[in-house]
Design a protein around this motif. Sequence first.
Motif, PDB file in Angstrom:
ATOM      1  N   PRO A  61       0.808  -1.220   0.000  1.00  0.00           N
ATOM      2  CA  PRO A  61       0.000   0.000   0.000  1.00  0.00           C
ATOM      3  C   PRO A  61       0.846   1.277   0.000  1.00  0.00           C
ATOM      4  O   PRO A  61       2.073   1.217   0.104  1.00  0.00           O
ATOM      5  CB  PRO A  61      -0.810  -0.126   1.302  1.00  0.00           C
ATOM      6  N   ALA A  62       0.181   2.404  -0.117  1.00  0.00           N
ATOM      7  CA  ALA A  62       0.828   3.716  -0.201  1.00  0.00           C
ATOM      8  C   ALA A  62       1.752   3.966   0.981  1.00  0.00           C
ATOM      9  O   ALA A  62       1.380   3.737   2.142  1.00  0.00           O
ATOM     10  CB  ALA A  62      -0.231   4.810  -0.263  1.00  0.00           C
ATOM     11  N   ALA A  63       2.955   4.449   0.676  1.00  0.00           N
ATOM     12  CA  ALA A  63       3.935   4.868   1.673  1.00  0.00           C
ATOM     13  C   ALA A  63       4.364   3.760   2.640  1.00  0.00           C
ATOM     14  O   ALA A  63       4.792   4.028   3.751  1.00  0.00           O
ATOM     15  CB  ALA A  63       3.452   6.110   2.446  1.00  0.00           C
ATOM     16  N   SER A  64       4.278   2.519   2.184  1.00  0.00           N
ATOM     17  CA  SER A  64       4.746   1.400   3.011  1.00  0.00           C
ATOM     18  C   SER A  64       6.271   1.306   2.975  1.00  0.00           C
ATOM     19  O   SER A  64       6.877   0.633   3.805  1.00  0.00           O
ATOM     20  CB  SER A  64       4.124   0.086   2.523  1.00  0.00           C
ATOM     21  N   GLY A  65       6.865   1.973   1.976  1.00  0.00           N
ATOM     22  CA  GLY A  65       8.321   1.920   1.830  1.00  0.00           C
ATOM     23  C   GLY A  65       8.753   1.001   0.690  1.00  0.00           C
ATOM     24  O   GLY A  65       9.942   0.746   0.503  1.00  0.00           O
ATOM     25  N   LYS A  66       7.779   0.558  -0.127  1.00  0.00           N
ATOM     26  CA  LYS A  66       8.115  -0.395  -1.200  1.00  0.00           C
ATOM     27  C   LYS A  66       9.037   0.214  -2.254  1.00  0.00           C
ATOM     28  O   LYS A  66       9.932  -0.467  -2.751  1.00  0.00           O
ATOM     29  CB  LYS A  66       6.850  -0.967  -1.856  1.00  0.00           C
ATOM     30  N   GLY A  67       8.844   1.499  -2.566  1.00  0.00           N
ATOM     31  CA  GLY A  67       9.675   2.146  -3.583  1.00  0.00           C
ATOM     32  C   GLY A  67      11.114   2.255  -3.130  1.00  0.00           C
ATOM     33  O   GLY A  67      12.052   1.989  -3.898  1.00  0.00           O
ATOM     34  N   THR A  68      11.287   2.623  -1.871  1.00  0.00           N
ATOM     35  CA  THR A  68      12.633   2.761  -1.319  1.00  0.00           C
ATOM     36  C   THR A  68      13.334   1.407  -1.301  1.00  0.00           C
ATOM     37  O   THR A  68      14.500   1.286  -1.689  1.00  0.00           O
ATOM     38  CB  THR A  68      12.553   3.337   0.114  1.00  0.00           C
ATOM     39  N   ARG A  77       5.096   9.023   7.496  1.00  0.00           N
ATOM     40  CA  ARG A  77       6.170   9.045   6.491  1.00  0.00           C
ATOM     41  C   ARG A  77       5.809   9.922   5.301  1.00  0.00           C
ATOM     42  O   ARG A  77       6.621  10.707   4.817  1.00  0.00           O
ATOM     43  CB  ARG A  77       6.427   7.631   5.964  1.00  0.00           C
ATOM     44  N   ARG A  78       4.582   9.733   4.791  1.00  0.00           N
ATOM     45  CA  ARG A  78       4.194  10.486   3.595  1.00  0.00           C
ATOM     46  C   ARG A  78       4.107  11.978   3.898  1.00  0.00           C
ATOM     47  O   ARG A  78       4.524  12.809   3.095  1.00  0.00           O
ATOM     48  CB  ARG A  78       2.864   9.920   3.056  1.00  0.00           C
ATOM     49  N   ALA A 114      14.696  -1.980   6.948  1.00  0.00           N
ATOM     50  CA  ALA A 114      13.731  -2.516   5.982  1.00  0.00           C
ATOM     51  C   ALA A 114      14.479  -3.079   4.761  1.00  0.00           C
ATOM     52  O   ALA A 114      14.159  -4.163   4.263  1.00  0.00           O
ATOM     53  CB  ALA A 114      12.750  -1.425   5.556  1.00  0.00           C
TER      54      ALA A 114
HETATM   55  O1  CDP Z   1       6.846   3.508  -2.474  1.00  0.00           O
HETATM   56  P1  CDP Z   1       6.009   3.743  -1.239  1.00  0.00           P
HETATM   57  O2  CDP Z   1       4.904   4.707  -1.450  1.00  0.00           O
HETATM   58  O3  CDP Z   1       5.523   2.463  -0.627  1.00  0.00           O
HETATM   59  O4  CDP Z   1       6.939   4.372  -0.123  1.00  0.00           O
HETATM   60  P2  CDP Z   1       8.347   5.124  -0.264  1.00  0.00           P
HETATM   61  O5  CDP Z   1       8.218   6.221  -1.231  1.00  0.00           O
HETATM   62  O6  CDP Z   1       9.422   4.113  -0.464  1.00  0.00           O
HETATM   63  O7  CDP Z   1       8.527   5.671   1.222  1.00  0.00           O
HETATM   64  C1  CDP Z   1       7.754   6.728   1.714  1.00  0.00           C
HETATM   65  C2  CDP Z   1       8.616   7.532   2.688  1.00  0.00           C
HETATM   66  O8  CDP Z   1       8.818   6.789   3.892  1.00  0.00           O
HETATM   67  C3  CDP Z   1       9.999   7.879   2.130  1.00  0.00           C
HETATM   68  O9  CDP Z   1      10.271   9.226   2.423  1.00  0.00           O
HETATM   69  C4  CDP Z   1      10.928   6.941   2.894  1.00  0.00           C
HETATM   70  O10 CDP Z   1      12.210   7.490   3.106  1.00  0.00           O
HETATM   71  C5  CDP Z   1      10.207   6.742   4.227  1.00  0.00           C
HETATM   72  N1  CDP Z   1      10.477   5.482   4.964  1.00  0.00           N
HETATM   73  C6  CDP Z   1      10.585   4.264   4.342  1.00  0.00           C
HETATM   74  O11 CDP Z   1      10.534   4.202   3.131  1.00  0.00           O
HETATM   75  N2  CDP Z   1      10.801   3.081   5.023  1.00  0.00           N
HETATM   76  C7  CDP Z   1      10.906   3.101   6.327  1.00  0.00           C
HETATM   77  N3  CDP Z   1      11.100   1.947   6.967  1.00  0.00           N
HETATM   78  C8  CDP Z   1      10.776   4.306   6.992  1.00  0.00           C
HETATM   79  C9  CDP Z   1      10.554   5.476   6.285  1.00  0.00           C
END
Ligand code: CDP
Length: 212
Positions: free
Chosen positions: A8-15, A139-140, A194
């Motif tokens: 889901p959104a902002a779970s950290g999958k992109g990172t 995070r978002r 992560a």
């Molecule tokens: O791709 P997705 O929307 O799942 O998330 P992202 O863009 O990878 O991460 C959203 C934000 O959360 C970024 O600013 C990351 O640096 C931060 N974050 C993370 O990705 N993972 C963590 N365990 C903690 C924070």
Amino acid sequence: MIIAIDGPAASGKGTIARRLAQHLNLPHLDTGLLYRATARALLEQGHDLSDRAAAIASARGLALTDFDEAALRGRGMGEAASIVAAIPEVRVALVEMQRGFALRPGGAVLDGRDIGTVICPEARPKIFVTASVEARATRRALELKSRGEKVDYAAVLEDIRTRDARDSGRAAAPLKVAGDAVVLDTTKLDVEAAFKAALAIVEATLAAQSAG
Ligand code: CDP
Ligand code: CDP
């Protein structure tokens, strides 16, 4: 090796996907950008998000190049992307591009919502990245603030809840955990932890494959 990262959104999958790709020297495709770019093109041409025919035409006209990532990551674009992403013909128009990317010689890392379930059911490993809705909203909100957007936590939380419900509830390729995915809950993990947990999943898959 095709690595599928969904969640889901902002779970950290992109990172996680970006870090794995760097570490393993594989190309990476953030498939959310395709839906964001489809929505943006539609709006730029003066259409409404509910104009299905225009949304389908916009997806069919999309190329992998020329993505203005900064504009696509703005707050309203995630919501707009999820509206066009629920249209089955929009999804069909984007399949070939994603499959072509995944099937590059040498492999690839793709992240999105339906990589392990629809785009690359043969991917190994499949990682489903998740976190509590509160952690994701925090995070978002931080991320958008660092991009200079004025946001408050409550609004971002509401956005994410709406998007989770739409992405999980749609008929076409809903967000769900693939039967053979490993779930990685990052609620209590920082970015480094992560990434390490995801890398351990990849290494275990490679070890199992070479063991035969
Ligand atoms: O791709 P997705 O929307 O799942 O998330 P992202 O863009 O990878 O991460 C959203 C934000 O959360 C970024 O600013 C990351 O640096 C931060 N974050 C993370 O990705 N993972 C963590 N365990 C903690 C924070
Ligand atoms: O980074 P974040 O998770 O907030 O959004 P994203 O991955 O850029 O995706 C934006 C929207 O595109 C999602 O809410 C989904 O509705 C849609 N999407 C999808 O349907 N399938 C994908 N493979 C990727 C994104």
